[in-house]
Design a protein around this motif. Structure first.
Motif, PDB file in Angstrom:
ATOM      1  N   TRP A   1     -22.419  65.829  -1.592  1.00 28.79           N
ATOM      2  CA  TRP A   1     -21.864  65.300  -0.337  1.00 28.79           C
ATOM      3  C   TRP A   1     -22.560  63.998   0.090  1.00 28.79           C
ATOM      4  CZ3 TRP A   1     -22.523  70.754   2.220  1.00 28.79           C
ATOM      5  CH2 TRP A   1     -21.474  71.590   1.814  1.00 28.79           C
ATOM      6  N   ASP A   2     -23.894  63.932  -0.231  1.00 25.81           N
ATOM      7  CA  ASP A   2     -24.696  62.747   0.121  1.00 25.81           C
ATOM      8  C   ASP A   2     -24.546  62.359   1.598  1.00 25.81           C
ATOM      9  OD1 ASP A   2     -26.484  60.687  -0.268  1.00 25.81           O
ATOM     10  OD2 ASP A   2     -24.970  59.278  -1.009  1.00 25.81           O
ATOM     11  N   GLN A   3     -24.710  63.370   2.460  1.00 19.69           N
ATOM     12  CA  GLN A   3     -24.605  63.116   3.892  1.00 19.69           C
ATOM     13  C   GLN A   3     -25.974  62.730   4.442  1.00 19.69           C
ATOM     14  OE1 GLN A   3     -21.265  64.230   5.754  1.00 19.69           O
ATOM     15  NE2 GLN A   3     -21.069  63.308   3.729  1.00 19.69           N
ATOM     16  N   ASN A   4     -25.971  61.902   5.439  1.00 23.13           N
ATOM     17  CA  ASN A   4     -27.217  61.589   6.135  1.00 23.13           C
ATOM     18  C   ASN A   4     -27.297  62.501   7.353  1.00 23.13           C
ATOM     19  OD1 ASN A   4     -29.354  60.506   7.572  1.00 23.13           O
ATOM     20  ND2 ASN A   4     -28.853  58.401   6.992  1.00 23.13           N
ATOM     21  N   ALA A   5     -28.287  63.398   7.351  1.00 28.13           N
ATOM     22  CA  ALA A   5     -28.387  64.386   8.433  1.00 28.13           C
ATOM     23  C   ALA A   5     -29.178  63.860   9.627  1.00 28.13           C
ATOM     24  CB  ALA A   5     -29.007  65.678   7.904  1.00 28.13           C
ATOM     25  N   ALA A   6     -29.188  62.543   9.785  1.00 26.93           N
ATOM     26  CA  ALA A   6     -29.931  61.967  10.915  1.00 26.93           C
ATOM     27  C   ALA A   6     -29.197  62.175  12.231  1.00 26.93           C
ATOM     28  CB  ALA A   6     -30.169  60.478  10.669  1.00 26.93           C
ATOM     29  N   LEU A   7     -27.903  61.871  12.217  1.00 26.51           N
ATOM     30  CA  LEU A   7     -27.143  61.857  13.470  1.00 26.51           C
ATOM     31  C   LEU A   7     -25.845  62.644  13.329  1.00 26.51           C
ATOM     32  CD1 LEU A   7     -27.373  58.022  14.287  1.00 26.51           C
ATOM     33  CD2 LEU A   7     -28.584  59.868  15.485  1.00 26.51           C
ATOM     34  N   HIS A   8     -25.434  63.259  14.422  1.00 19.37           N
ATOM     35  CA  HIS A   8     -24.156  63.954  14.434  1.00 19.37           C
ATOM     36  C   HIS A   8     -23.023  63.003  14.050  1.00 19.37           C
ATOM     37  CE1 HIS A   8     -20.398  65.069  16.604  1.00 19.37           C
ATOM     38  NE2 HIS A   8     -20.619  66.192  15.980  1.00 19.37           N
ATOM     39  N   VAL A   9     -23.107  61.791  14.538  1.00 20.28           N
ATOM     40  CA  VAL A   9     -22.013  60.848  14.274  1.00 20.28           C
ATOM     41  C   VAL A   9     -21.909  60.512  12.777  1.00 20.28           C
ATOM     42  CG1 VAL A   9     -23.325  58.703  14.615  1.00 20.28           C
ATOM     43  CG2 VAL A   9     -20.883  58.751  15.172  1.00 20.28           C
ATOM     44  N   MET A  10     -22.987  60.698  12.031  1.00 21.84           N
ATOM     45  CA  MET A  10     -22.970  60.397  10.598  1.00 21.84           C
ATOM     46  C   MET A  10     -22.444  61.570   9.785  1.00 21.84           C
ATOM     47  SD  MET A  10     -26.646  58.545  10.250  1.00 21.84           S
ATOM     48  CE  MET A  10     -26.362  57.283   9.000  1.00 21.84           C
ATOM     49  N   SER A  11     -22.595  62.792  10.292  1.00 22.48           N
ATOM     50  CA  SER A  11     -22.077  63.955   9.579  1.00 22.48           C
ATOM     51  C   SER A  11     -21.980  65.157  10.514  1.00 22.48           C
ATOM     52  CB  SER A  11     -22.961  64.315   8.378  1.00 22.48           C
ATOM     53  OG  SER A  11     -22.404  65.465   7.741  1.00 22.48           O
ATOM     54  N   PRO A  12     -20.835  65.314  11.145  1.00 20.22           N
ATOM     55  CA  PRO A  12     -20.656  66.469  12.035  1.00 20.22           C
ATOM     56  C   PRO A  12     -20.931  67.792  11.317  1.00 20.22           C
ATOM     57  CG  PRO A  12     -18.875  64.903  12.357  1.00 20.22           C
ATOM     58  CD  PRO A  12     -19.672  64.406  11.180  1.00 20.22           C
ATOM     59  N   ALA A  13     -20.589  67.896  10.026  1.00 24.58           N
ATOM     60  CA  ALA A  13     -20.787  69.169   9.316  1.00 24.58           C
ATOM     61  C   ALA A  13     -22.275  69.480   9.161  1.00 24.58           C
ATOM     62  CB  ALA A  13     -20.115  69.121   7.943  1.00 24.58           C
ATOM     63  N   MET A  14     -23.084  68.473   8.793  1.00 22.86           N
ATOM     64  CA  MET A  14     -24.514  68.738   8.611  1.00 22.86           C
ATOM     65  C   MET A  14     -25.156  69.069   9.953  1.00 22.86           C
ATOM     66  SD  MET A  14     -24.692  68.571   5.414  1.00 22.86           S
ATOM     67  CE  MET A  14     -22.921  68.817   5.257  1.00 22.86           C
TER      68      MET A  14
ATOM     69  N   VAL B   1     -38.012  69.773   8.007  1.00 19.25           N
ATOM     70  CA  VAL B   1     -38.872  68.716   7.487  1.00 19.25           C
ATOM     71  C   VAL B   1     -39.170  68.978   6.006  1.00 19.25           C
ATOM     72  CG1 VAL B   1     -39.851  68.141   9.752  1.00 19.25           C
ATOM     73  CG2 VAL B   1     -40.903  69.953   8.384  1.00 19.25           C
ATOM     74  N   THR B   2     -40.104  68.193   5.448  1.00 20.01           N
ATOM     75  CA  THR B   2     -40.291  68.265   4.000  1.00 20.01           C
ATOM     76  C   THR B   2     -41.082  69.488   3.540  1.00 20.01           C
ATOM     77  OG1 THR B   2     -42.191  66.834   4.297  1.00 20.01           O
ATOM     78  CG2 THR B   2     -40.148  65.790   3.595  1.00 20.01           C
ATOM     79  N   GLY B   3     -41.966  69.999   4.393  1.00 21.15           N
ATOM     80  CA  GLY B   3     -42.790  71.131   3.992  1.00 21.15           C
ATOM     81  C   GLY B   3     -43.624  71.580   5.175  1.00 21.15           C
ATOM     82  N   ALA B   4     -44.473  72.581   4.933  1.00 23.79           N
ATOM     83  CA  ALA B   4     -45.286  73.111   6.032  1.00 23.79           C
ATOM     84  C   ALA B   4     -46.281  72.069   6.538  1.00 23.79           C
ATOM     85  CB  ALA B   4     -46.027  74.366   5.573  1.00 23.79           C
ATOM     86  N   HIS B   5     -46.749  71.209   5.640  1.00 21.18           N
ATOM     87  CA  HIS B   5     -47.678  70.182   6.111  1.00 21.18           C
ATOM     88  C   HIS B   5     -47.000  69.321   7.177  1.00 21.18           C
ATOM     89  CE1 HIS B   5     -50.599  67.154   6.541  1.00 21.18           C
ATOM     90  NE2 HIS B   5     -50.097  66.288   5.689  1.00 21.18           N
ATOM     91  N   MET B   6     -45.814  68.838   6.873  1.00 11.58           N
ATOM     92  CA  MET B   6     -45.130  67.990   7.850  1.00 11.58           C
ATOM     93  C   MET B   6     -44.674  68.802   9.063  1.00 11.58           C
ATOM     94  SD  MET B   6     -45.008  64.920   8.338  1.00 11.58           S
ATOM     95  CE  MET B   6     -45.888  64.355   6.893  1.00 11.58           C
TER      96      MET B   6
ATOM     97  N   ALA C   1     -35.970  59.256   9.911  1.00 13.30           N
ATOM     98  CA  ALA C   1     -34.668  58.809  10.410  1.00 13.30           C
ATOM     99  C   ALA C   1     -33.618  59.308   9.407  1.00 13.30           C
ATOM    100  CB  ALA C   1     -34.650  57.307  10.590  1.00 13.30           C
ATOM    101  N   SER C   2     -33.316  58.525   8.374  1.00 18.58           N
ATOM    102  CA  SER C   2     -32.390  59.020   7.347  1.00 18.58           C
ATOM    103  C   SER C   2     -32.979  60.273   6.712  1.00 18.58           C
ATOM    104  CB  SER C   2     -32.183  57.957   6.269  1.00 18.58           C
ATOM    105  OG  SER C   2     -31.514  56.853   6.819  1.00 18.58           O
ATOM    106  N   ARG C   3     -32.166  61.292   6.559  1.00 20.55           N
ATOM    107  CA  ARG C   3     -32.722  62.540   6.062  1.00 20.55           C
ATOM    108  C   ARG C   3     -31.724  63.326   5.216  1.00 20.55           C
ATOM    109  NH1 ARG C   3     -32.079  66.160   9.862  1.00 20.55           N
ATOM    110  NH2 ARG C   3     -33.686  67.387   8.884  1.00 20.55           N
ATOM    111  N   ARG C   4     -32.309  64.058   4.258  1.00 22.11           N
ATOM    112  CA  ARG C   4     -31.548  64.987   3.439  1.00 22.11           C
ATOM    113  C   ARG C   4     -31.154  66.183   4.302  1.00 22.11           C
ATOM    114  NH1 ARG C   4     -30.717  65.766  -1.839  1.00 22.11           N
ATOM    115  NH2 ARG C   4     -30.505  67.904  -2.618  1.00 22.11           N
ATOM    116  N   ALA C   5     -29.995  66.775   4.012  1.00 22.88           N
ATOM    117  CA  ALA C   5     -29.516  67.921   4.792  1.00 22.88           C
ATOM    118  C   ALA C   5     -30.206  69.190   4.301  1.00 22.88           C
ATOM    119  CB  ALA C   5     -28.007  68.038   4.689  1.00 22.88           C
ATOM    120  N   ARG C   6     -31.486  69.329   4.640  1.00 26.58           N
ATOM    121  CA  ARG C   6     -32.317  70.409   4.082  1.00 26.58           C
ATOM    122  C   ARG C   6     -31.934  71.793   4.569  1.00 26.58           C
ATOM    123  NH1 ARG C   6     -36.275  66.837   6.021  1.00 26.58           N
ATOM    124  NH2 ARG C   6     -36.841  65.419   4.350  1.00 26.58           N
TER     125      ARG C   6
END
Ligand SMILES: *Cc1c(COP(=O)(O)O)cnc(C)c1O
Length: 474
Positions: free
Chosen positions: A108-121, A147-152, A350-355
């Motif tokens: 899908w390559d969605q950017n999960a930063a903002l609702h406006v960028m991907s309502p589904a994510m 986030v990326t892991g427990a450290h973050m 900011a730009s983020r994977r839909a984890r």
């Protein structure tokens, strides 16, 4: 009109770009091989670099060939960490449903930063957040960050903590920073994970200024010692407790810790990278009694939940402090209009994977009962491993098996600690993989059962292999 998957499945497969078909083929070979693959790697770093490397190519290669070559060249250096007999660190594997969901995330390559960028994510993150709070029985109005892991996640939770404890002392750290701010005191258990110190460093709180709270013989923070230290300190304070000691699996006593923190106006953060999942099992929930009284929590998806990297989760009981610490604004960053979720408000990204997507898929596939079963099964298998090893002469299990961690010491015939030699032998032998740690000043082997695929046979085979290496070492 959207075509139905069933009618077009064949056509869809045929029309997939060749590199994707090749990747499916490699997955078809690799994933089943995890069951029997030796859990060891012979290839050296230098050999791998040389096989993969050489100068940057001047001209391009055929994409399907790139994938074939990549898979073949990496293979000798791939450790079977996702397999059922990898007991190192605290490492989960990945459920097939989680890998499949992760493929969709890339597709899908969605950017999960903002609702406006991907309502589904945005919607998947919102639903998954509610499920996480439900299954871990944390305050339902807490905010959740992927986030990326427990450290973050520790960085995120402690950034919110720093915001709030300073705000209560009349200081706006978001606008004024730490220069000239009241001193923030961080208190952490003697057995806190290294990530807590690393997070305080990143946040300008200073790792060497952490006040160390003594712990007991299982690595649990001593609540009486914490109460004393809080009484003899003042000002803004943050207490870092732990659900799941990385060696013993023990959880701090949260009820008295939370009450001491509350009495002194301190923020309580709980690092529960794997241990927080005890809450998902009715049989183990008592281990984290009172954990919901904290102000923020850290956990991982990529460890015990068995989703692919990278997947950490930060949870904060004070959403306004959480958002203040993490969000950013610019004229072009269109905020959600009606309380829809903007993922980047809660994360240091900011730009983020839909984890959230693989987490969502695992929750759907297991349900509440399946999650409890995963936790209970790993704990049962850890007990089985401890029982097997304990039966051998010269082997001592050093911890109470409360969760999925087993801590072992191996002695020679004359009582010397030969654990490092046994660990090296086990890692060479390749039936399973266990790593080193230190416990009360002595070398020990750490065994963590966190993989969804691990069976009784895997435990028995591994215990036999470990005991074989030990008897040859003695
Ligand atoms: C693994 C672990 C961490 C660090 O987690 P990452 O996911 O590797 O960032 C922090 N705290 C505890 C208790 C852990 O077990």
């Amino acid at each position: 009109m959207t075509p139905g998957i069933c009618e077009t499945a064949g056509a869809v497969t045929d029309s997939l770009p060749a590199p994707l078909l090749r990747a499916v083929d490699h997955a078809r070979g690799f994933l089943p091989s995890l069951r029997d693959r030796p859990v060891t790697v012979d290839a050296t770093f230098a050999a791998l670099v040389s096989a993969l490397g050489g100068p940057l190519p001047e001209s391009g290669d055929e994409p399907a060939h790139v994938i074939d070559d990549l898979a073949a060249t990496a293979l000798p250096g791939l450790m079977a960490t996702a397999g059922p007999r990898y007991f190192g660190f605290v490492t989960g594997g990945s459920y097939p449903v989680a890998v499949a969901a992760d493929w969709l995330v890339s597709t899908w390559d969605q950017n999960a930063a903002l609702h406006v960028m991907s309502p589904a994510m945005s919607a998947i993150e919102a639903v998954t957040s509610h499920w996480i709070l439900d299954v871990l029985d944390l305050p339902r109005d807490a905010s959740v960050a992927f986030v990326t892991g427990a450290h973050m996640a520790n960085v995120t939770g402690l950034a919110a903590a720093r915001d709030e404890v300073l705000r209560r002392h009349g200081w706006d750290v978001e606008s004024r920073g730490l220069q000239g701010a009241p001193t923030v005191t961080v208190l952490a258990g003697a057995d806190a994970h290294s990530s807590i110190a690393a997070a305080t460093r990143l946040l300008g709180l200073g790792a060497d200024r952490i006040i160390c709270v003594p712990s007991d013989d299982q690595g649990r923070m001593r609540a009486d010692a914490l109460a004393l230290l809080l009484s003899s300190s003042a000002g803004p304070r943050i207490v870092c407790a732990q659900a799941g000691n990385v060696n013993t699996g023990a959880c701090d006593p949260f009820v008295p810790i939370a009450s001491a923190a509350r009495a002194h106006g301190a923020w309580l953060h709980v690092d529960g990278a794997f241990g927080l999942w005890a809450a998902a099992s009715p049989a183990r929930r008592h281990l984290v009694d009172g954990v919901a009284l904290a102000d923020s929590w850290t956990t991982d998806g990529h460890k015990w939940l068995n989703v692919p990297y990278d997947s950490g989760i930060a949870i904060v009981a004070h959403p306004s402090a959480h958002r203040a610490a993490m969000s950013q604004s610019a004229v072009y960053l269109t905020p959600a209009a009606n309380a829809e979720r903007d993922g980047m408000d809660w994360t240091p990204e900011a730009s983020r994977r839909a984890r959230a997507v693989p987490i969502y898929a695992v929750f759907r596939a297991l349900g509440r009962s399946g999650l409890a079963e995963l936790v209970d099964r790993c704990c049962r298998l850890a007990s089985r491993m401890a029982e097997k090893l304990r039966s051998a002469e010269g082997v001592r299990v050093l911890n109470d098996i409360v969760l999925n961690q087993v801590l072992v010491r191996f002695d020679s015939a004359d009582g010397a600690n030969v654990t490092p030699a046994v660990i090296a032998g086990v890692q060479r032998e390749g039936t399973c993989w266990c790593g080193p740690t230190g416990w009360q000043g002595e070398p020990a082997m750490r065994i963590s059962v966190s993989n969804w695929q691990t069976s009784e046979q895997d435990v028995d085979r591994s215990a036999d292999a470990i005991m074989g290496v030990h008897s040859r070492t003695r």
